[in-house]
Design a protein around this motif. Structure first.
Motif, short mmCIF file in Angstrom:
data_model
loop_
_atom_site.label_atom_id
_atom_site.label_comp_id
_atom_site.label_asym_id
_atom_site.label_seq_id
_atom_site.Cartn_x
_atom_site.Cartn_y
_atom_site.Cartn_z
N PRO A 66 76.80 39.52 9.29
CA PRO A 66 75.84 40.37 10.00
C PRO A 66 75.94 40.28 11.52
O PRO A 66 75.36 41.12 12.22
N LEU A 67 76.62 39.26 12.05
CA LEU A 67 76.69 39.10 13.50
C LEU A 67 77.49 40.22 14.14
O LEU A 67 78.35 40.83 13.52
N ARG A 68 77.22 40.43 15.42
CA ARG A 68 77.92 41.46 16.18
C ARG A 68 78.49 40.85 17.45
O ARG A 68 77.88 39.98 18.05
N GLY A 69 79.65 41.33 17.86
CA GLY A 69 80.27 40.87 19.10
C GLY A 69 81.77 40.79 18.95
O GLY A 69 82.28 40.53 17.84
N PRO A 70 82.53 40.99 20.01
CA PRO A 70 83.99 40.97 19.93
C PRO A 70 84.57 39.68 19.37
O PRO A 70 85.62 39.71 18.73
N THR A 71 83.93 38.52 19.59
CA THR A 71 84.51 37.26 19.09
C THR A 71 84.33 37.09 17.59
O THR A 71 84.98 36.23 16.99
N VAL A 72 83.45 37.89 16.96
CA VAL A 72 83.24 37.77 15.51
C VAL A 72 83.56 39.06 14.77
O VAL A 72 83.64 39.07 13.54
N PRO A 194 75.22 40.11 30.67
CA PRO A 194 74.68 39.40 29.49
C PRO A 194 75.62 38.29 29.05
O PRO A 194 76.84 38.44 29.05
N GLY A 195 75.06 37.14 28.70
CA GLY A 195 75.87 36.03 28.24
C GLY A 195 76.76 35.43 29.32
O GLY A 195 77.79 34.82 29.01
N SER A 196 76.37 35.56 30.60
CA SER A 196 77.25 35.10 31.67
C SER A 196 76.76 33.79 32.28
O SER A 196 75.60 33.41 32.17
N ASP A 385 80.50 38.98 24.04
CA ASP A 385 79.53 39.16 22.95
C ASP A 385 78.17 39.60 23.50
O ASP A 385 77.50 40.47 22.91
N GLY A 386 77.75 38.99 24.61
CA GLY A 386 76.47 39.36 25.19
C GLY A 386 76.44 40.81 25.63
O GLY A 386 75.46 41.54 25.39
N TRP A 387 77.52 41.25 26.26
CA TRP A 387 77.62 42.64 26.70
C TRP A 387 77.53 43.58 25.49
O TRP A 387 76.79 44.56 25.50
#
Length: 474
Positions: A66-72, A194-196, A385-387
């Protein structure tokens, strides 16, 4: 295969985006070695070296689906996508899959050795042992690397501390505290995207602030030293970011016995900061927005138009076609913004000869002692991921209509070479903003990262801000 499967389910729940702290990383390595050894001993086959990591990886991917973000997310064939793959699954693999494989190799070898009589070994057996030995040495090297602690140079007679502060939702956020005088006013800095994380940039370029303030630089949720605070993805919203900032400000003023703190925010962080000041003005003495974000969607559309024009003027036909095919923002995913982000420095270039921070921008600040090796790997991954998660949620924010008045002094800072569309939006918001005092300062020979590019004038400005807003908050 029960052991690696079960361990994968635990890891997918425990550290779904990979270990974020030294303790988590070392635990992951040691337990993976043990689980791999158990699987290898039970299987008594070299195939365990392949099958155990596969079962583990499948379990992890299943739990974090269910996670979202380029690393996952699924790998993406682009510069950002390759970086996300290496810094996400690549780092996770070094800390879990590699020790699992090595453990399985040794476990299977010991089981077979115990089951057969000693005899002459064929050459390929010795070669296999040598290969496993090399991998084992790599695991040992990775373990030592991630176990090395971070730190920050001492400030004689003052404070120099890497700590954590509880943000909104009881999530621990990493904070760097530095100042020559523990009794000086507190200055809270919120970084951009985000996430920085900008603890390296603040200490390297803005050490002059430490003579005037106790500088508290917070890592936003999902950033290098706040990696564990990211999950779940649905929890990352504008309200959660505002709640984090307000909670950190409140705890800092309690710790240092101050009625309020100075707030400095950069780029995307300034959008969060403006909303936070509107909601709880009593927590802050003055607000300084650098590269102020006003309306992200309008800014992106303006940047898109300027970048397409620049690509056409300079013969970058492939880029012009790529952007034209995409059309203007907004876009559904982070990778669609890659052509704009990757070409921003070139499209809006200027002479950086006298700048403190060079063309490399934030990347120049990774080689500092404030980051562990693992945190350095998470700096870019956290931003990606934050972005991807937060950016679509804040594109409907427009300070021109939603934040028309602030109850504390406001200072806006821009570089003269800021992206023109952003400057225009800042001018519009500034013109209608009502505040006890407001001022818009433009730094020559600087762009979007003006506070790091021209730190001398920025420190002088903050010194003046303290003098002009003295009293209860000083």
């Amino acid at each position: 295969m029960v052991a690696p499967l079960g361990w994968g389910l635990i890891v997918g729940w425990w550290t779904p985006r990979g270990p974020g702290t030294t303790a988590e990383a070392v635990t992951s390595i040691l337990v993976s070695l043990a689980v791999g050894g158990l699987a290898g001993w039970s299987g008594r086959s070299r195939w365990t070296m392949l099958v155990a990591p596969v079962f583990f990886a499948l379990a992890v991917e299943l739990v974090r689906w269910p996670l979202r973000g380029p690393t996952v997310d699924a790998p993406h064939l682009s510069s950002f996508g390759i970086g996300a793959l290496l810094l996400g699954r690549g780092v996770h693999g070094l800390l879990s899959l590699l020790p699992l494989l090595v453990g399985a190799a040794y476990g299977a070898g010991l089981a077979r050795r115990a089951a057969r009589m000693a005899g002459r070994r064929p050459v390929w057996t010795w070669l296999g042992r040598a290969g496993v030995g090399v991998l084992a040495a790599l695991v040992a090297l990775v373990t030592v690397g991630v176990a090395l602690p971070a730190g920050t140079p001492a400030v004689p007679g003052g404070i120099a501390e890497l700590t954590t502060v509880r943000g909104g939702g009881d999530r621990e956020l990493g904070v760097l505290l530095r100042g020559a005088d523990r009794h000086a006013p507190v200055l809270l800095f919120l970084p951009g995207g985000p996430g920085s994380s900008e603890v390296g940039a603040i200490r390297r370029h803005l050490a002059g602030l430490e003579r005037q303030f106790v500088v508290a630089t917070v890592d936003r949720r999902g950033a290098a030293r706040s990696w564990a605070a990211f999950a779940p993805s649905s929890s990352l919203t504008l309200d959660s970011e505002v709640a984090d900032l307000l909670a950190v400000a409140d705890r800092l003023r309690q710790r240092f016995g101050r009625p309020n703190v100075y707030l400095v925010a950069h780029s995307g962080g300034s959008l969060v900061a403006a909303v936070a000041v509107q909601r709880r003005p009593e927590l802050f003495r003055a607000y300084v927005g650098v590269g102020q974000a006003v309306d992200l969607l309008d800014a992106d559309r303006s940047q898109y138009t300027d970048t397409v024009a620049w690509a056409g003027r300079t013969g970058r036909t492939d880029l012009a076609k790529q952007l034209t095919d995409l059309g203007p923002p907004p876009y559904p995913e982070m990778y669609h913004y890659e052509p704009l982000l990757a070409n921003e420095t070139a499209a809006f270039d200027f002479d950086r000869t006298g700048n403190h921070e060079g063309l490399g921008g934030a990347g120049e600040n990774l080689g500092v002692v404030e980051y562990t090796l693992l945190e350095k790997a998470h700096v870019l991954g956290g931003t990606l991921d934050g972005w991807d998660v937060l950016y679509p949620k804040v594109q409907q924010v427009d300070l021109r209509t939603q934040v028309r008045q602030l109850a504390i002094p406001v200072y806006l800072v821009d570089g003269a070479h800021e992206v023109p569309g952003r400057l225009a939006l800042t001018d519009q918001w500034y013109a209608q903003l009502r505040a006890p005092h407001k001022e818009h300062v433009v730094l020559d020979d600087a762009g979007h990262r003006s506070l790091y590019q021209q730190p001398g004038p920025f420190v002088d400005l903050l010194t003046r801000v303290r003098a002009e807003t003295g009293g209860a908050g000083s």
